[in-house]
Design a protein around this motif. Structure first.
Motif, PDB file in Angstrom:
ATOM      1  N   ASN A  71       0.843  -1.191   0.000  1.00 27.62           N
ATOM      2  CA  ASN A  71       0.000   0.000   0.000  1.00 27.62           C
ATOM      3  C   ASN A  71       0.882   1.246   0.000  1.00 27.62           C
ATOM      4  N   VAL A  72       0.247   2.386  -0.264  1.00 21.60           N
ATOM      5  CA  VAL A  72       0.916   3.687  -0.192  1.00 21.60           C
ATOM      6  C   VAL A  72       0.065   4.570   0.711  1.00 21.60           C
ATOM      7  N   ILE A  73       0.717   5.298   1.620  1.00 26.63           N
ATOM      8  CA  ILE A  73       0.009   6.163   2.559  1.00 26.63           C
ATOM      9  C   ILE A  73       0.177   7.621   2.137  1.00 26.63           C
ATOM     10  N   PHE A  74      -0.944   8.366   2.101  1.00 30.15           N
ATOM     11  CA  PHE A  74      -0.936   9.768   1.713  1.00 30.15           C
ATOM     12  C   PHE A  74      -1.541  10.629   2.821  1.00 30.15           C
ATOM     13  N   SER A  75      -1.122  11.893   2.870  1.00 29.40           N
ATOM     14  CA  SER A  75      -1.847  12.873   3.676  1.00 29.40           C
ATOM     15  C   SER A  75      -3.041  13.324   2.840  1.00 29.40           C
ATOM     16  N   ASN A  76      -4.033  13.933   3.466  1.00 31.13           N
ATOM     17  CA  ASN A  76      -5.230  14.337   2.732  1.00 31.13           C
ATOM     18  C   ASN A  76      -4.959  15.371   1.652  1.00 31.13           C
ATOM     19  N   ASP A  77      -3.856  16.116   1.766  1.00 31.71           N
ATOM     20  CA  ASP A  77      -3.530  17.079   0.722  1.00 31.71           C
ATOM     21  C   ASP A  77      -2.743  16.428  -0.416  1.00 31.71           C
ATOM     22  N   GLY A  78      -2.595  15.110  -0.364  1.00 30.80           N
ATOM     23  CA  GLY A  78      -1.989  14.372  -1.466  1.00 30.80           C
ATOM     24  C   GLY A  78      -0.519  14.049  -1.318  1.00 30.80           C
ATOM     25  N   LYS A  79       0.130  14.490  -0.261  1.00 30.28           N
ATOM     26  CA  LYS A  79       1.557  14.213  -0.080  1.00 30.28           C
ATOM     27  C   LYS A  79       1.782  12.736   0.241  1.00 30.28           C
ATOM     28  N   VAL A  80       2.798  12.142  -0.384  1.00 24.00           N
ATOM     29  CA  VAL A  80       3.143  10.758  -0.088  1.00 24.00           C
ATOM     30  C   VAL A  80       3.876  10.700   1.242  1.00 24.00           C
ATOM     31  N   ASP A 151      -0.005  -3.848  10.832  1.00 26.25           N
ATOM     32  CA  ASP A 151      -0.934  -4.921  10.526  1.00 26.25           C
ATOM     33  C   ASP A 151      -1.275  -4.895   9.048  1.00 26.25           C
ATOM     34  N   ASP A 152      -1.571  -6.062   8.459  1.00 22.65           N
ATOM     35  CA  ASP A 152      -1.930  -6.084   7.041  1.00 22.65           C
ATOM     36  C   ASP A 152      -3.294  -5.453   6.797  1.00 22.65           C
ATOM     37  N   ASN A 153      -4.111  -5.291   7.851  1.00 23.32           N
ATOM     38  CA  ASN A 153      -5.402  -4.608   7.743  1.00 23.32           C
ATOM     39  C   ASN A 153      -5.339  -3.228   8.400  1.00 23.32           C
ATOM     40  N   LEU A 154      -4.211  -2.595   8.270  1.00 19.65           N
ATOM     41  CA  LEU A 154      -3.969  -1.289   8.865  1.00 19.65           C
ATOM     42  C   LEU A 154      -5.055  -0.282   8.469  1.00 19.65           C
ATOM     43  N   VAL A 155      -5.505   0.506   9.439  1.00 20.94           N
ATOM     44  CA  VAL A 155      -6.517   1.542   9.197  1.00 20.94           C
ATOM     45  C   VAL A 155      -5.848   2.907   9.280  1.00 20.94           C
ATOM     46  N   ALA A 156      -6.138   3.766   8.290  1.00 26.05           N
ATOM     47  CA  ALA A 156      -5.579   5.116   8.287  1.00 26.05           C
ATOM     48  C   ALA A 156      -6.384   6.018   9.205  1.00 26.05           C
ATOM     49  N   GLY A 157      -5.684   6.818  10.012  1.00 21.60           N
ATOM     50  CA  GLY A 157      -6.356   7.722  10.928  1.00 21.60           C
ATOM     51  C   GLY A 157      -6.753   9.034  10.273  1.00 21.60           C
ATOM     52  N   ALA A 158      -7.065  10.029  11.079  1.00 19.80           N
ATOM     53  CA  ALA A 158      -7.515  11.326  10.584  1.00 19.80           C
ATOM     54  C   ALA A 158      -6.432  11.999   9.752  1.00 19.80           C
ATOM     55  N   GLU A 159      -6.862  12.669   8.690  1.00 17.26           N
ATOM     56  CA  GLU A 159      -6.006  13.483   7.824  1.00 17.26           C
ATOM     57  C   GLU A 159      -5.044  12.688   6.954  1.00 17.26           C
ATOM     58  N   ILE A 160      -5.130  11.347   6.960  1.00 20.76           N
ATOM     59  CA  ILE A 160      -4.319  10.544   6.049  1.00 20.76           C
ATOM     60  C   ILE A 160      -5.203   9.437   5.469  1.00 20.76           C
ATOM     61  N   PHE A 161      -4.720   8.795   4.398  1.00 17.58           N
ATOM     62  CA  PHE A 161      -5.472   7.691   3.835  1.00 17.58           C
ATOM     63  C   PHE A 161      -4.548   6.746   3.073  1.00 17.58           C
ATOM     64  N   LYS A 162      -4.990   5.517   2.898  1.00 18.33           N
ATOM     65  CA  LYS A 162      -4.266   4.531   2.109  1.00 18.33           C
ATOM     66  C   LYS A 162      -4.705   4.634   0.658  1.00 18.33           C
ATOM     67  N   ALA A 163      -3.816   4.289  -0.259  1.00 23.34           N
ATOM     68  CA  ALA A 163      -4.180   4.304  -1.678  1.00 23.34           C
ATOM     69  C   ALA A 163      -5.406   3.443  -1.929  1.00 23.34           C
ATOM     70  N   THR A 164      -5.489   2.299  -1.247  1.00 19.56           N
ATOM     71  CA  THR A 164      -6.620   1.396  -1.452  1.00 19.56           C
ATOM     72  C   THR A 164      -7.916   1.924  -0.860  1.00 19.56           C
ATOM     73  N   ASP A 165      -7.833   2.990  -0.049  1.00 18.48           N
ATOM     74  CA  ASP A 165      -9.052   3.631   0.444  1.00 18.48           C
ATOM     75  C   ASP A 165      -9.712   4.452  -0.659  1.00 18.48           C
ATOM     76  N   LEU A 166      -8.899   4.918  -1.621  1.00 21.69           N
ATOM     77  CA  LEU A 166      -9.403   5.763  -2.691  1.00 21.69           C
ATOM     78  C   LEU A 166      -9.651   4.981  -3.979  1.00 21.69           C
ATOM     79  N   ILE A 167      -8.716   4.084  -4.318  1.00 20.26           N
ATOM     80  CA  ILE A 167      -8.891   3.278  -5.527  1.00 20.26           C
ATOM     81  C   ILE A 167     -10.117   2.386  -5.358  1.00 20.26           C
ATOM     82  N   GLY A 168     -10.993   2.431  -6.343  1.00 24.18           N
ATOM     83  CA  GLY A 168     -12.231   1.663  -6.286  1.00 24.18           C
ATOM     84  C   GLY A 168     -13.438   2.483  -5.893  1.00 24.18           C
ATOM     85  N   ASP A 169     -13.219   3.709  -5.394  1.00 25.69           N
ATOM     86  CA  ASP A 169     -14.345   4.582  -5.024  1.00 25.69           C
ATOM     87  C   ASP A 169     -15.165   4.958  -6.256  1.00 25.69           C
TER      88      ASP A 169
END
Length: 250
Positions: A71-80, A151-169
């Motif tokens: 996975n790739v983790i981003f801040s909400n403003d798009g920064k990797v 964890d392989d089922n890691l949850v992104a907290g406030a102000e960040i997100f995983k690439a897989t949280d957005l892909i498929g939306d």
């Protein structure tokens, strides 16, 4: 996905920090005018997250292949902020997931390989997630400053997100019309430059890339709202993955 050939290895002469010198791409709350939007810089200096998932090999500091990108983790403003690497194990048995800050990842002109500061011999040192068994692990932006096991089922907290949280939306236009779904994320200069959309359900064949809009998604909803209407998106041409210079095929 859509890649069929693997190129020859390359030296790790370029670091992620070097790739970020130009500064983050425009990816905030402001809306970019689509009539000024082109794919030129995306093709020349952008890279595909889906391509990274499909083809990028994780190697350690000795050059040994130890895993792949989970996975790739981003801040909400798009920064990797970093990557989640799946290392060790076989067929997901005994594997370890490690978060690595983006400035500690070394990559070349393509994304064939990504070098991380973890050796195969030291993988067990990061296998410390047993204390979270049965619990949900949430990663925050403050947690993205150091290499750590996750964890392989890691949850992104406030102000960040995983690439897989957005892909498929599901993607909707500003009048609420369904436009398709997010099929990919294009990163340029250390930040999201574009969201690639499969618009087949809208009657448009192929893929189309649009500027990333921070206000387009919500963690509570599998939906991405574009700040554009049909008249604005219709003139946009197909995004041609063959022109993406960083693309790795196998």
């Amino acid at each position: 996905m859509r890649y069929t050939m693997r190129p020859t290895p390359f030296p790790f002469a370029v670091s992620i920090m070097a790739l970020m010198v130009a500064g983050p791409a425009m990816a905030q709350d402001e809306v970019q005018i689509l009539s000024d939007w082109t794919y030129g810089t995306l093709y020349s200096s952008g890279w595909s997250v889906e391509n990274m998932f499909d083809t990028t090999e994780i190697i350690d500091t000795t050059g040994e292949e130890i895993g792949d990108v989970e996975n790739v983790i981003f801040s909400n403003d798009g920064k990797v902020l970093g990557i989640v690497a799946e290392v060790g194990g076989f067929w997901d048995i005994g594997d370890t997931h490690v978060f690595v800050p983006w400035d500690e990842v070394m990559i070349g002109d393509t994304i064939q390989q990504a070098q991380v500061p973890v050796t195969e011999a030291a993988i067990e040192d990061y296998d410390g997630f047993s204390g979270y068994w049965g619990e949900e692990q949430v990663i925050t932006e403050a947690d993205t400053n150091a290499t750590t096991d996750v964890d392989d089922n890691l949850v992104a907290g406030a102000e960040i997100f995983k690439a897989t949280d957005l892909i498929g939306d599901f993607v909707h236009l500003n009048d609420g019309a369904r436009y398709g779904y997010v099929s990919d994320i294009i990163v340029e200069n250390g930040a999201i430059s574009a969201i690639v959309i499969d618009a087949a359900s809208y009657g448009r064949r192929g893929y189309y890339a649009y500027p990333y809009y921070r206000g387009g998604s919500s963690p509570a909803s599998p939906r991405y709202d574009m700040p554009y209407g049909g008249a604005e998106v219709d003139p946009i041409e197909n995004f041609d993955y063959e022109q993406l210079r960083s693309r790795v095929v196998e």
